[in-house]
Enzyme design. Structure first.
Site, PDB file in Angstrom:
ATOM      1  CB  THR A  78       6.751   0.207   0.867  1.00 55.82           C
ATOM      2  OG1 THR A  78       5.987   1.114   0.066  1.00 55.82           O
ATOM      3  CG2 THR A  78       8.141   0.777   1.079  1.00 55.82           C
ATOM      4  CG  ASN A 104       3.008   3.153  -7.926  1.00 55.80           C
ATOM      5  OD1 ASN A 104       1.994   2.905  -8.565  1.00 55.80           O
ATOM      6  ND2 ASN A 104       3.312   4.382  -7.538  1.00 55.80           N
ATOM      7  CG  HIS A 135       2.104   9.050  -0.635  1.00 50.53           C
ATOM      8  ND1 HIS A 135       3.403   9.201  -1.068  1.00 50.53           N
ATOM      9  CD2 HIS A 135       1.513   8.164  -1.487  1.00 50.53           C
ATOM     10  CE1 HIS A 135       3.594   8.438  -2.133  1.00 50.53           C
ATOM     11  NE2 HIS A 135       2.462   7.800  -2.405  1.00 50.53           N
ATOM     12  CE  LYS A 139       3.369   5.704   0.937  1.00 54.24           C
ATOM     13  NZ  LYS A 139       2.688   4.426   0.608  1.00 54.24           N
TER      14      LYS A 139
END
Length: 246
Positions: A78, A104, A135, A139
């Protein structure tokens, strides 16, 4: 091809390491993490290609090092917010080597994004839009990279197809709102849903990951593409690396 993993001691790094050890196409090279005995520069020097499964907080440091010694990169992390500095460095690196930007690496997640773009063209502003992502509690990202990509696709498509401006959490009357719901609970690998809701009906595209192995398998698929196609320098998206035609 010798593959080095950035974030090698994390969940994804460990899964990809296992796949690479059993592969007859790739060699697992030294990886980098804050606990590894290797320096970042030595890991870059020792490998033919790098897969970044680290964290957004490390992106700047990694890209600065790669710009001094360019190697092909699968950027599966990310992006930090704001992302303009990382975006600029990714583009600079792509002038020298192939760079696949794919936060992803799941095939299903890519298909979901394509379907969401299609539905955004079909449904007008009588349909409210909601993105939900769930999630595991460990995370670190406050919003997943996939949720950000889904929002970006929605905003871009609505502007292009309907000349309407959308944003997440908008309170401005002239800008339409995309609701975003984020949960960090349990040990959930990843779940994303985009819903289009009117007064009369509700349609949603829901993608749920049962095993993190799907991300490692996606990264391996992109590595296969790098070997098979030997692409020239440039910035590539998941549709190329995952070899999807829709």
């Amino acid at each position: 091809m010798r593959v080095g993993i950035i974030g090698c001691s994390g969940r994804m790094g460990t899964l990809l390491s296992s796949l690479l050890r059993s592969s007859n196409r790739f060699t697992l090279g030294p990886g980098f993490s804050r606990q590894s005995p290797y320096s970042l520069d030595s890991v870059i020097e020792s490998n033919d290609v790098l897969v970044d499964f680290s964290s957004s907080s490390f992106s700047e440091e990694l890209l600065i090092a790669l710009l001094s010694n360019p190697k092909p990169l699968i950027f599966a992390t990310t992006k930090p917010e704001p992302s303009y500095s990382v975006d600029e460095k990714l583009q600079r690196l792509a002038a020298y080597v192939p760079v696949v930007v794919c936060p992803n690496t799941s095939l299903g997640a890519y298909v979901q994004k394509r379907l969401v773009g299609l539905l955004a063209r079909v449904f007008d502003d009588r349909y409210d839009i909601r993105i939900s992502e769930v999630h595991h509690r460990e995370k670190k990202d406050p919003v997943s990279g996939t949720a950000k990509e889904l929002a970006s696709i929605l905003c871009h498509t609505k502007q292009e197809a309907w000349q309407q401006e959308y944003s997440i959490g908008s309170r401005c009357h002239s800008v339409k709102n995309i609701e975003l719901h984020v949960s960090r609970v349990g040990n959930i690998s990843g779940e994303h849903e985009v819903a289009f809701i009117s007064d009369k009906e509700h349609i949603s595209i829901h993608h749920k990951v049962f095993s993190r192995a799907v991300f490692a398998e996606g990264a391996l698929r992109i590595l296969d593409w790098l070997i098979d196609e030997s692409p020239p320098p440039g910035c590539y998206g998941p549709e190329v690396g995952l070899k999807v035609s829709m």
